[in-house]
Design a protein around this motif. Sequence first.
Motif, PDB file in Angstrom:
ATOM      1  N   ASP A 264       0.747  -1.217  -0.061  1.00  0.00           N
ATOM      2  CA  ASP A 264      -0.143  -0.181   0.115  1.00  0.00           C
ATOM      3  C   ASP A 264       0.961   1.238  -0.082  1.00  0.00           C
ATOM      4  O   ASP A 264       0.583   2.227  -0.755  1.00  0.00           O
ATOM      5  N   ASP A 265       2.051   1.219   0.866  1.00  0.00           N
ATOM      6  CA  ASP A 265       2.733   2.495   0.917  1.00  0.00           C
ATOM      7  C   ASP A 265       3.573   2.475  -0.375  1.00  0.00           C
ATOM      8  O   ASP A 265       3.763   3.699  -0.830  1.00  0.00           O
ATOM      9  N   LEU A 266       3.895   1.317  -1.144  1.00  0.00           N
ATOM     10  CA  LEU A 266       4.523   1.732  -2.508  1.00  0.00           C
ATOM     11  C   LEU A 266       3.804   2.129  -3.331  1.00  0.00           C
ATOM     12  O   LEU A 266       3.924   3.253  -4.161  1.00  0.00           O
ATOM     13  N   THR A 267       2.284   1.796  -3.545  1.00  0.00           N
ATOM     14  CA  THR A 267       1.512   2.123  -4.332  1.00  0.00           C
ATOM     15  C   THR A 267       0.815   3.454  -4.351  1.00  0.00           C
ATOM     16  O   THR A 267       0.766   4.268  -5.307  1.00  0.00           O
ATOM     17  N   ASN A 268       0.613   3.838  -2.968  1.00  0.00           N
ATOM     18  CA  ASN A 268      -0.149   5.068  -2.698  1.00  0.00           C
ATOM     19  C   ASN A 268       0.696   6.276  -2.423  1.00  0.00           C
ATOM     20  O   ASN A 268       0.351   7.394  -2.388  1.00  0.00           O
TER      21      ASN A 268
ATOM     22  N   ALA B 161      13.596   5.613 -12.015  1.00  0.00           N
ATOM     23  CA  ALA B 161      13.132   5.295 -10.743  1.00  0.00           C
ATOM     24  C   ALA B 161      11.964   4.852 -10.734  1.00  0.00           C
ATOM     25  O   ALA B 161      11.516   3.928  -9.736  1.00  0.00           O
ATOM     26  N   LEU B 162      10.967   5.722 -11.234  1.00  0.00           N
ATOM     27  CA  LEU B 162       9.613   5.183 -11.103  1.00  0.00           C
ATOM     28  C   LEU B 162       9.318   3.885 -11.802  1.00  0.00           C
ATOM     29  O   LEU B 162       8.747   2.992 -11.099  1.00  0.00           O
ATOM     30  N   ASP B 163       9.811   3.541 -13.041  1.00  0.00           N
ATOM     31  CA  ASP B 163       9.738   2.080 -13.387  1.00  0.00           C
ATOM     32  C   ASP B 163      10.287   1.115 -12.415  1.00  0.00           C
ATOM     33  O   ASP B 163       9.551   0.072 -12.286  1.00  0.00           O
ATOM     34  N   LYS B 164      11.346   1.333 -11.733  1.00  0.00           N
ATOM     35  CA  LYS B 164      11.905   0.568 -10.730  1.00  0.00           C
ATOM     36  C   LYS B 164      10.848   0.142  -9.710  1.00  0.00           C
ATOM     37  O   LYS B 164      10.696  -0.741  -9.218  1.00  0.00           O
ATOM     38  N   LEU B 165      10.102   1.527  -9.203  1.00  0.00           N
ATOM     39  CA  LEU B 165       9.224   1.148  -8.021  1.00  0.00           C
ATOM     40  C   LEU B 165       8.121   0.344  -8.522  1.00  0.00           C
ATOM     41  O   LEU B 165       7.691  -0.351  -7.776  1.00  0.00           O
ATOM     42  N   ARG B 166       7.845   0.446  -9.949  1.00  0.00           N
ATOM     43  CA  ARG B 166       6.656  -0.351 -10.235  1.00  0.00           C
ATOM     44  C   ARG B 166       6.900  -1.566 -10.801  1.00  0.00           C
ATOM     45  O   ARG B 166       5.942  -2.594 -10.338  1.00  0.00           O
TER      46      ARG B 166
ATOM     47  N   GLU C  87       4.984  -4.827  -8.960  1.00  0.00           N
ATOM     48  CA  GLU C  87       4.338  -6.106  -9.490  1.00  0.00           C
ATOM     49  C   GLU C  87       5.083  -7.355  -8.829  1.00  0.00           C
ATOM     50  O   GLU C  87       4.189  -8.160  -8.446  1.00  0.00           O
ATOM     51  N   GLU C  88       6.217  -7.438  -8.216  1.00  0.00           N
ATOM     52  CA  GLU C  88       6.632  -8.468  -7.614  1.00  0.00           C
ATOM     53  C   GLU C  88       6.082  -8.703  -6.092  1.00  0.00           C
ATOM     54  O   GLU C  88       5.807  -9.705  -5.916  1.00  0.00           O
ATOM     55  N   ARG C  89       5.903  -7.579  -5.485  1.00  0.00           N
ATOM     56  CA  ARG C  89       5.155  -7.600  -4.189  1.00  0.00           C
ATOM     57  C   ARG C  89       3.509  -8.038  -4.175  1.00  0.00           C
ATOM     58  O   ARG C  89       3.110  -8.796  -3.702  1.00  0.00           O
ATOM     59  N   ARG C  90       3.061  -7.492  -5.456  1.00  0.00           N
ATOM     60  CA  ARG C  90       1.752  -7.872  -5.623  1.00  0.00           C
ATOM     61  C   ARG C  90       1.626  -9.449  -5.857  1.00  0.00           C
ATOM     62  O   ARG C  90       0.674 -10.055  -5.272  1.00  0.00           O
ATOM     63  N   ASP C  91       2.547  -9.848  -6.715  1.00  0.00           N
ATOM     64  CA  ASP C  91       2.485 -11.516  -7.036  1.00  0.00           C
ATOM     65  C   ASP C  91       2.690 -12.086  -5.711  1.00  0.00           C
ATOM     66  O   ASP C  91       1.981 -13.393  -5.650  1.00  0.00           O
ATOM     67  N   GLU C  92       3.649 -11.470  -5.021  1.00  0.00           N
ATOM     68  CA  GLU C  92       4.018 -12.481  -3.882  1.00  0.00           C
ATOM     69  C   GLU C  92       2.574 -12.463  -2.701  1.00  0.00           C
ATOM     70  O   GLU C  92       2.349 -13.695  -2.275  1.00  0.00           O
ATOM     71  N   LEU C  93       2.145 -11.387  -2.612  1.00  0.00           N
ATOM     72  CA  LEU C  93       1.100 -11.038  -1.495  1.00  0.00           C
ATOM     73  C   LEU C  93      -0.078 -11.990  -2.299  1.00  0.00           C
ATOM     74  O   LEU C  93      -0.922 -12.524  -1.299  1.00  0.00           O
TER      75      LEU C  93
ATOM     76  N   GLN D 162      -2.855  -3.335  -8.854  1.00  0.00           N
ATOM     77  CA  GLN D 162      -2.854  -3.660 -10.113  1.00  0.00           C
ATOM     78  C   GLN D 162      -3.365  -2.595 -11.005  1.00  0.00           C
ATOM     79  O   GLN D 162      -3.105  -2.477 -12.311  1.00  0.00           O
ATOM     80  N   VAL D 163      -4.185  -1.728 -10.567  1.00  0.00           N
ATOM     81  CA  VAL D 163      -4.670  -0.485 -11.654  1.00  0.00           C
ATOM     82  C   VAL D 163      -3.365   0.333 -11.870  1.00  0.00           C
ATOM     83  O   VAL D 163      -3.209   0.874 -12.893  1.00  0.00           O
ATOM     84  N   ASP D 164      -2.587   0.535 -10.796  1.00  0.00           N
ATOM     85  CA  ASP D 164      -1.518   1.265 -11.220  1.00  0.00           C
ATOM     86  C   ASP D 164      -0.529   0.624 -12.330  1.00  0.00           C
ATOM     87  O   ASP D 164       0.115   1.188 -13.258  1.00  0.00           O
ATOM     88  N   SER D 165      -0.449  -0.748 -12.435  1.00  0.00           N
ATOM     89  CA  SER D 165       0.072  -1.789 -13.356  1.00  0.00           C
ATOM     90  C   SER D 165      -0.477  -1.185 -14.778  1.00  0.00           C
ATOM     91  O   SER D 165       0.064  -1.247 -15.836  1.00  0.00           O
ATOM     92  N   TYR D 166      -1.890  -1.264 -14.625  1.00  0.00           N
ATOM     93  CA  TYR D 166      -2.462  -0.774 -16.066  1.00  0.00           C
ATOM     94  C   TYR D 166      -2.073   0.401 -16.358  1.00  0.00           C
ATOM     95  O   TYR D 166      -1.803   0.571 -17.553  1.00  0.00           O
TER      96      TYR D 166
END
Length: 451
Positions: free
Chosen positions: A76-80, A237-242, A246-252, A276-280
Amino acid sequence: MTNVRVIKPALAALVAAAACVGGLAFSSAQPAQADTYSDLINAQNQHAASVQREAELKQQLAGASQDLANKVLELDDLTNNKIVAAQAKVTQANEDAATAQDEADAASGRLSAAQKDKETLEEQIKQTGKDYDDAHAAVAQLARDEMHGSNASDVMSVVTGATSTQDFVNSMQSRDALSRNEANAASSAATSLSTSKNRGERLAAIEKQIAVLKTQADEKAASAQTAAETAQSERDALDKLRQEGEERRDELSSMIDSLDSQSAKQAAQTVLIASQVDSYNRQYQKEQQDAANRVDTGNQGGTPSTPVTPAPAPAPAPAPAPAPAPAPSVGGQGTSNGDYGNAYAAGQCTYWAYERRRQMGIGTPSYLGNGGDWWRNAPSYGLRVDHNPQVGAALSFLPGQDGADGTWGHVAVVEAVYGDGTFQISEMNWGGPWNMHYRTLTNLGQYWFVH
């Protein structure tokens, strides 16, 4: 589907606040910083929203294992927070790079104009010599053509407003410089040379001006290059965060089933959908960047034309609506009836609803109309329409319902259904084309769901 008339909720741009609630450790809050008072207020509001969201998530996750709860909070912290802040930096860096490039182009244009002025004057000197004075020559020509014995001072006064011959000469030189200005891309060098007496003196002044302009152009070009590199660094840097998201989302995603309480599962699902919305959004931005980088192959002149983002191709003419016959596909959702591909306007809510259902393996007719019409038109294609939310179903908002457009309505896709009567939706064109959003609604039988 036109824009949805709703207010976008605040997105926290700062790291969430420090606290240890229910034994969950989280990063400490960063102080709100801004350049203007308005920016400061926005940053403080975003910070408060971040703190509130974190507290709510921790309350929902109470009782869950600390490791799993921390993974939810970190995503959540990473996404928002982190990704939102990084996106703001990218936006600012892109604007700075564009401004620097504009200034570099302007400096280069001034230099080119002065160089053209120099070339023109050098050609004139070859014909007349350096001592030739354009203004005095104009005075002589005017005397020959117009005066014919009249009082010269009266003529000069009427023509230029000058009170002396010298004033008249200067005025003529200024006019000559203005003429060269307009002809040679408004060269500032030409105007500054309006009081030079002869062509040799003007040539020397132009050469001096070119040296100054050359230095300025080089400095602006270097600044533009630095700004472009900074913008690219921020984008990386933004792309690296995204990618991390994705890696954290798959794990969760693989760990949600281990959560016992419904509230904890709902909290985790909410965070996953936001990621997922951010990924889109990331996927769309990449597609737009790829399109912008494509060079127009129709240019045969040897110089690449300016890259442009191609406009979406017009939708094909609707095929005749099939007879309402076949039943929906296995699972009670979707149909191949009338599904000719995504023919909805790109970036709109209908485009997303079709595309998201396609990702879920659910067929959708290509011409169900505006979002508010889907529930009415879907039965003619064999689709089930009712008031029961189901993952993958399209929610067809009536015009004006829950912020939907008063004329065209709106449509979204159900992402999750919870045991307390609430459900999660994803939707596009939230405040503008291509803008993605998600929210939780309560089902009281007021919504039409297309299955």
